[in-house]
Scaffold this motif. Structure first.
Motif, PDB file in Angstrom:
ATOM      1  N   ARG A   7     -21.235-131.106  67.148  1.00  0.00           N
ATOM      2  CA  ARG A   7     -20.640-132.670  67.279  1.00  0.00           C
ATOM      3  C   ARG A   7     -22.122-133.760  68.170  1.00  0.00           C
ATOM      4  NH1 ARG A   7     -14.512-132.485  69.461  1.00  0.00           N
ATOM      5  NH2 ARG A   7     -13.470-132.149  68.003  1.00  0.00           N
ATOM      6  N   LEU A   8     -23.125-132.394  69.084  1.00  0.00           N
ATOM      7  CA  LEU A   8     -24.273-134.180  68.814  1.00  0.00           C
ATOM      8  C   LEU A   8     -25.428-133.295  68.334  1.00  0.00           C
ATOM      9  CD1 LEU A   8     -23.808-132.818  73.516  1.00  0.00           C
ATOM     10  CD2 LEU A   8     -23.628-134.732  72.014  1.00  0.00           C
ATOM     11  N   ASP A   9     -25.418-132.505  67.410  1.00  0.00           N
ATOM     12  CA  ASP A   9     -25.746-132.361  66.223  1.00  0.00           C
ATOM     13  C   ASP A   9     -26.324-133.562  65.521  1.00  0.00           C
ATOM     14  OD1 ASP A   9     -27.400-130.058  67.413  1.00  0.00           O
ATOM     15  OD2 ASP A   9     -26.523-128.344  66.462  1.00  0.00           O
ATOM     16  N   ALA A  10     -24.423-133.321  64.941  1.00  0.00           N
ATOM     17  CA  ALA A  10     -23.956-134.640  64.275  1.00  0.00           C
ATOM     18  C   ALA A  10     -24.181-136.243  65.408  1.00  0.00           C
ATOM     19  CB  ALA A  10     -22.742-134.390  63.919  1.00  0.00           C
ATOM     20  N   LEU A  11     -24.257-136.290  66.037  1.00  0.00           N
ATOM     21  CA  LEU A  11     -25.037-137.333  67.034  1.00  0.00           C
ATOM     22  C   LEU A  11     -26.511-137.548  66.461  1.00  0.00           C
ATOM     23  CD1 LEU A  11     -24.471-139.731  68.637  1.00  0.00           C
ATOM     24  CD2 LEU A  11     -24.563-138.403  70.557  1.00  0.00           C
ATOM     25  N   ALA A  12     -26.467-137.007  66.680  1.00  0.00           N
ATOM     26  CA  ALA A  12     -28.613-136.732  66.433  1.00  0.00           C
ATOM     27  C   ALA A  12     -28.539-136.970  65.105  1.00  0.00           C
ATOM     28  CB  ALA A  12     -29.262-135.430  67.282  1.00  0.00           C
ATOM     29  N   ALA A  13     -28.011-136.216  64.661  1.00  0.00           N
ATOM     30  CA  ALA A  13     -28.647-136.750  62.630  1.00  0.00           C
ATOM     31  C   ALA A  13     -28.396-138.143  62.552  1.00  0.00           C
ATOM     32  CB  ALA A  13     -28.038-135.885  61.569  1.00  0.00           C
ATOM     33  N   THR A  14     -27.203-138.820  63.002  1.00  0.00           N
ATOM     34  CA  THR A  14     -26.813-140.210  63.024  1.00  0.00           C
ATOM     35  C   THR A  14     -27.598-140.952  63.252  1.00  0.00           C
ATOM     36  OG1 THR A  14     -24.745-139.757  62.607  1.00  0.00           O
ATOM     37  CG2 THR A  14     -24.696-141.580  62.665  1.00  0.00           C
ATOM     38  N   LEU A  15     -27.709-140.778  64.299  1.00  0.00           N
ATOM     39  CA  LEU A  15     -28.422-142.122  65.578  1.00  0.00           C
ATOM     40  C   LEU A  15     -29.803-142.057  65.025  1.00  0.00           C
ATOM     41  CD1 LEU A  15     -28.911-143.482  67.383  1.00  0.00           C
ATOM     42  CD2 LEU A  15     -29.539-141.377  69.013  1.00  0.00           C
ATOM     43  N   SER A  16     -31.038-140.728  64.238  1.00  0.00           N
ATOM     44  CA  SER A  16     -31.814-140.757  63.732  1.00  0.00           C
ATOM     45  C   SER A  16     -32.248-142.167  62.393  1.00  0.00           C
ATOM     46  CB  SER A  16     -32.321-139.450  63.559  1.00  0.00           C
ATOM     47  OG  SER A  16     -32.152-138.965  64.453  1.00  0.00           O
ATOM     48  N   ALA A  17     -30.456-141.691  61.609  1.00  0.00           N
ATOM     49  CA  ALA A  17     -30.442-142.362  60.583  1.00  0.00           C
ATOM     50  C   ALA A  17     -29.990-143.302  60.563  1.00  0.00           C
ATOM     51  CB  ALA A  17     -29.534-141.875  59.572  1.00  0.00           C
ATOM     52  N   LEU A  18     -29.510-144.171  61.959  1.00  0.00           N
ATOM     53  CA  LEU A  18     -29.464-145.607  61.799  1.00  0.00           C
ATOM     54  C   LEU A  18     -30.013-146.925  62.093  1.00  0.00           C
ATOM     55  CD1 LEU A  18     -25.369-145.147  61.842  1.00  0.00           C
ATOM     56  CD2 LEU A  18     -26.484-145.400  60.366  1.00  0.00           C
ATOM     57  N   ILE A  19     -30.598-146.129  63.576  1.00  0.00           N
ATOM     58  CA  ILE A  19     -31.585-146.442  64.355  1.00  0.00           C
ATOM     59  C   ILE A  19     -32.230-147.840  63.540  1.00  0.00           C
ATOM     60  CG2 ILE A  19     -33.247-145.183  64.990  1.00  0.00           C
ATOM     61  CD1 ILE A  19     -32.715-146.477  68.083  1.00  0.00           C
ATOM     62  N   ALA A  20     -32.632-148.559  64.089  1.00  0.00           N
ATOM     63  CA  ALA A  20     -33.328-149.777  63.315  1.00  0.00           C
ATOM     64  C   ALA A  20     -34.791-149.569  64.285  1.00  0.00           C
ATOM     65  CB  ALA A  20     -33.685-151.115  63.806  1.00  0.00           C
ATOM     66  N   PRO A  21     -36.354-149.814  64.047  1.00  0.00           N
ATOM     67  CA  PRO A  21     -36.964-149.464  64.128  1.00  0.00           C
ATOM     68  C   PRO A  21     -37.719-150.566  65.423  1.00  0.00           C
ATOM     69  CG  PRO A  21     -37.468-149.719  61.854  1.00  0.00           C
ATOM     70  CD  PRO A  21     -36.501-150.376  62.556  1.00  0.00           C
ATOM     71  N   GLY A  22     -37.849-149.682  66.858  1.00  0.00           N
ATOM     72  CA  GLY A  22     -38.262-149.835  67.747  1.00  0.00           C
ATOM     73  C   GLY A  22     -37.087-150.992  68.932  1.00  0.00           C
ATOM     74  N   ALA A  23     -36.265-150.272  68.508  1.00  0.00           N
ATOM     75  CA  ALA A  23     -34.611-150.354  69.224  1.00  0.00           C
ATOM     76  C   ALA A  23     -34.435-149.144  69.901  1.00  0.00           C
ATOM     77  CB  ALA A  23     -33.037-149.879  68.132  1.00  0.00           C
ATOM     78  N   LEU A  24     -34.058-150.480  71.478  1.00  0.00           N
ATOM     79  CA  LEU A  24     -33.989-149.115  72.326  1.00  0.00           C
ATOM     80  C   LEU A  24     -32.467-148.663  72.445  1.00  0.00           C
ATOM     81  CD1 LEU A  24     -35.286-151.385  75.196  1.00  0.00           C
ATOM     82  CD2 LEU A  24     -36.348-149.296  74.083  1.00  0.00           C
ATOM     83  N   ILE A  25     -32.076-147.667  73.110  1.00  0.00           N
ATOM     84  CA  ILE A  25     -30.926-146.998  73.004  1.00  0.00           C
ATOM     85  C   ILE A  25     -30.287-146.860  74.943  1.00  0.00           C
ATOM     86  CG2 ILE A  25     -29.389-144.504  72.352  1.00  0.00           C
ATOM     87  CD1 ILE A  25     -32.079-143.999  70.993  1.00  0.00           C
ATOM     88  N   ARG A  26     -28.608-147.331  74.382  1.00  0.00           N
ATOM     89  CA  ARG A  26     -28.148-147.010  75.662  1.00  0.00           C
ATOM     90  C   ARG A  26     -27.229-145.895  75.420  1.00  0.00           C
ATOM     91  NH1 ARG A  26     -23.227-151.243  77.929  1.00  0.00           N
ATOM     92  NH2 ARG A  26     -22.875-149.728  79.668  1.00  0.00           N
ATOM     93  N   VAL A  27     -27.289-145.148  76.546  1.00  0.00           N
ATOM     94  CA  VAL A  27     -26.371-144.032  76.830  1.00  0.00           C
ATOM     95  C   VAL A  27     -25.605-143.872  77.877  1.00  0.00           C
ATOM     96  CG1 VAL A  27     -26.616-141.650  76.603  1.00  0.00           C
ATOM     97  CG2 VAL A  27     -28.002-142.576  75.609  1.00  0.00           C
ATOM     98  N   GLN A  28     -24.214-144.166  77.716  1.00  0.00           N
ATOM     99  CA  GLN A  28     -23.736-144.384  78.070  1.00  0.00           C
ATOM    100  C   GLN A  28     -22.867-142.421  79.122  1.00  0.00           C
ATOM    101  OE1 GLN A  28     -20.847-146.768  77.999  1.00  0.00           O
ATOM    102  NE2 GLN A  28     -19.560-146.529  79.949  1.00  0.00           N
ATOM    103  N   THR A  29     -22.743-142.053  79.376  1.00  0.00           N
ATOM    104  CA  THR A  29     -21.799-140.345  79.982  1.00  0.00           C
ATOM    105  C   THR A  29     -20.855-140.526  81.233  1.00  0.00           C
ATOM    106  OG1 THR A  29     -23.720-139.588  81.603  1.00  0.00           O
ATOM    107  CG2 THR A  29     -23.347-139.239  79.163  1.00  0.00           C
ATOM    108  N   ASP A  30     -21.515-139.753  82.060  1.00  0.00           N
ATOM    109  CA  ASP A  30     -21.013-140.095  83.491  1.00  0.00           C
ATOM    110  C   ASP A  30     -21.794-141.552  84.337  1.00  0.00           C
ATOM    111  OD1 ASP A  30     -22.679-138.447  83.545  1.00  0.00           O
ATOM    112  OD2 ASP A  30     -21.861-137.383  85.472  1.00  0.00           O
ATOM    113  N   GLU A  31     -23.019-141.700  84.135  1.00  0.00           N
ATOM    114  CA  GLU A  31     -23.344-142.557  83.958  1.00  0.00           C
ATOM    115  C   GLU A  31     -24.451-143.621  82.927  1.00  0.00           C
ATOM    116  OE1 GLU A  31     -26.481-141.235  87.261  1.00  0.00           O
ATOM    117  OE2 GLU A  31     -25.451-138.889  86.841  1.00  0.00           O
ATOM    118  N   ASP A  32     -25.084-145.125  83.429  1.00  0.00           N
ATOM    119  CA  ASP A  32     -25.209-145.823  81.959  1.00  0.00           C
ATOM    120  C   ASP A  32     -27.105-145.538  82.339  1.00  0.00           C
ATOM    121  OD1 ASP A  32     -23.038-146.465  81.359  1.00  0.00           O
ATOM    122  OD2 ASP A  32     -23.855-148.475  81.877  1.00  0.00           O
ATOM    123  N   PHE A  33     -27.932-144.855  81.143  1.00  0.00           N
ATOM    124  CA  PHE A  33     -29.478-144.909  80.670  1.00  0.00           C
ATOM    125  C   PHE A  33     -29.662-145.399  79.759  1.00  0.00           C
ATOM    126  CE2 PHE A  33     -26.943-141.333  82.091  1.00  0.00           C
ATOM    127  CZ  PHE A  33     -27.739-140.661  83.862  1.00  0.00           C
TER     128      PHE A  33
END
Length: 348
Positions: free
Chosen positions: A17-43
């Motif tokens: 699943r995380l490999d799938a997430l990585a591939a999807t994120l790479s395929a979709l993200i706009a150039p230069g976009a920041l990424i907010r990551v939320q797990t048990d904390e926000d980053f």
């Protein structure tokens, strides 16, 4: 309160699943976009690698991973989206789908307002509805494919899209993805097991086609599930119809779906002018030259009624060997399936 866009769902095994997430994120993200990551904390991460490192360090058990970022749609359009990656333990408690994607707002993805170049001739609700449907479907199919098949790994065997909140019967969705065209019958079998056995689709979407076939076969003879069809024959789906469809050659099933996706007379009548308007609008967008464009709102009762009365369908064979079935987000794929099953003489 913002109105959400359609929801996208995909299934894959937990170790991938995380490999799938990585591939999807790479395929979709706009150039230069920041990424907010939320797990048990926000980053906040400045790169895909950084975002995935954060997610991998915390994913598992009760902890899911959520990434939010701006993605590229067709042309220069961008949309803010969320992707959730859920652990198996989390899915057992609240089944959403191993991977889910949601545009933040309807205005970003399912917009009903367009600037169109009308050229000569009066305006037409029917033509406007066809134009809007084509633009929306192009974005919907593109996003579903990039979400489910961002690379050639084949990690994700199936996925779907709906304007509703949950991953329900595939034949009731507005779009489905299958990595293997020969397993397209999965949509029908999965729908049957979901509706007849009251099973959650996210929990059974990863079952093999053979296992789904066995579940359908185990139902009592003559068992039926209710469907939202307009004709008498399409208001229910029988166990026997599903079994016959699964026994049919996959190529025959796909051919029947393609034939059933042909537009009706009302849609065909509006299509030529809609195509001309789309071509002219795109030409103006690319060159900056041409007649003026005019704002058009396609969320009126007349526009929506036309789309629902004459639902557009599309069967897209992918170079990878997969297939996408799609319609407008306000419609479902069941009429397409019902017509194809009738054409094959399988409805009972």
């Amino acid at each position: 309160m913002r109105e959400l866009g359609p929801g996208f769902f995909a299934w894959c095994d937990e170790p991938e699943r995380l490999d799938a997430l990585a591939a999807t994120l790479s395929a979709l993200i706009a150039p230069g976009a920041l990424i907010r990551v939320q797990t048990d904390e926000d980053f906040e991460a400045g790169s895909v690698d950084e975002a995935l490192a954060i997610a991998r360090a915390r994913f598992g058990g009760q902890t899911s991973a959520r990434v939010s970022f701006r993605m590229m749609l067709s042309g220069s359009k961008r949309a803010l989206i969320d992707i959730w990656c859920h652990s198996e333990e989390r899915e057992r408690q609240v089944p959403h789908g191993p991977l889910t994607l949601n545009p933040w707002g309807k205005q970003d993805f399912l917009s009903s307002d367009f600037d169109l170049a009308w050229g000569r001739g009066p305006r037409s609700i029917q033509v406007e509805a066809v134009v809007a449907s084509q633009l929306i479907r192009d974005d919907l199919e593109d996003l579903l494919v990039r979400f489910c098949a961002p690379d050639a790994s084949g990690r994700i065997p199936t996925g779907a899209c709906t304007h509703e909140a949950h991953w329900n019967a595939p034949v009731d969705m507005c779009a489905t993805y299958n990595a293997k065209a020969e397993e397209l019958g999965r949509d029908l079998a999965l729908s049957w097991v979901h509706l007849h056995d009251k099973e959650s689709v996210p929990r059974i979407a990863g079952m093999s086609l053979q296992a789904l076939h066995a579940r359908v076969d185990a139902a009592p003879r003559g068992a039926r599930v209710a469907m939202k069809g307009k004709s008498e024959r399409s208001r229910s789906l029988s166990r026997e119809t599903v079994l016959k469809a699964l026994a049919a050659p996959p190529s025959a099933l796909l051919d029947a779906l393609e034939a059933s996706a042909a537009p009706d007379d009302a849609w065909r009548a509006a299509a030529p002018r809609a195509t001309a308007i789309l071509d002219l609008t795109r030409q103006i967008s690319e060159t900056g030259e041409g007649p003026p464009t005019w704002p058009v709102c396609t969320s009126t009762y007349g526009h929506i009624h036309f789309v629902k009365k004459h639902p557009p369908f599309h069967v897209r064979r992918l170079p990878s060997g997969g297939v996408v079935l799609a319609t407008h987000p306000y419609c479902s794929l069941w009429p397409l399936w019902a017509n194809a099953l009738c054409a094959l003489g399988l409805m009972s």
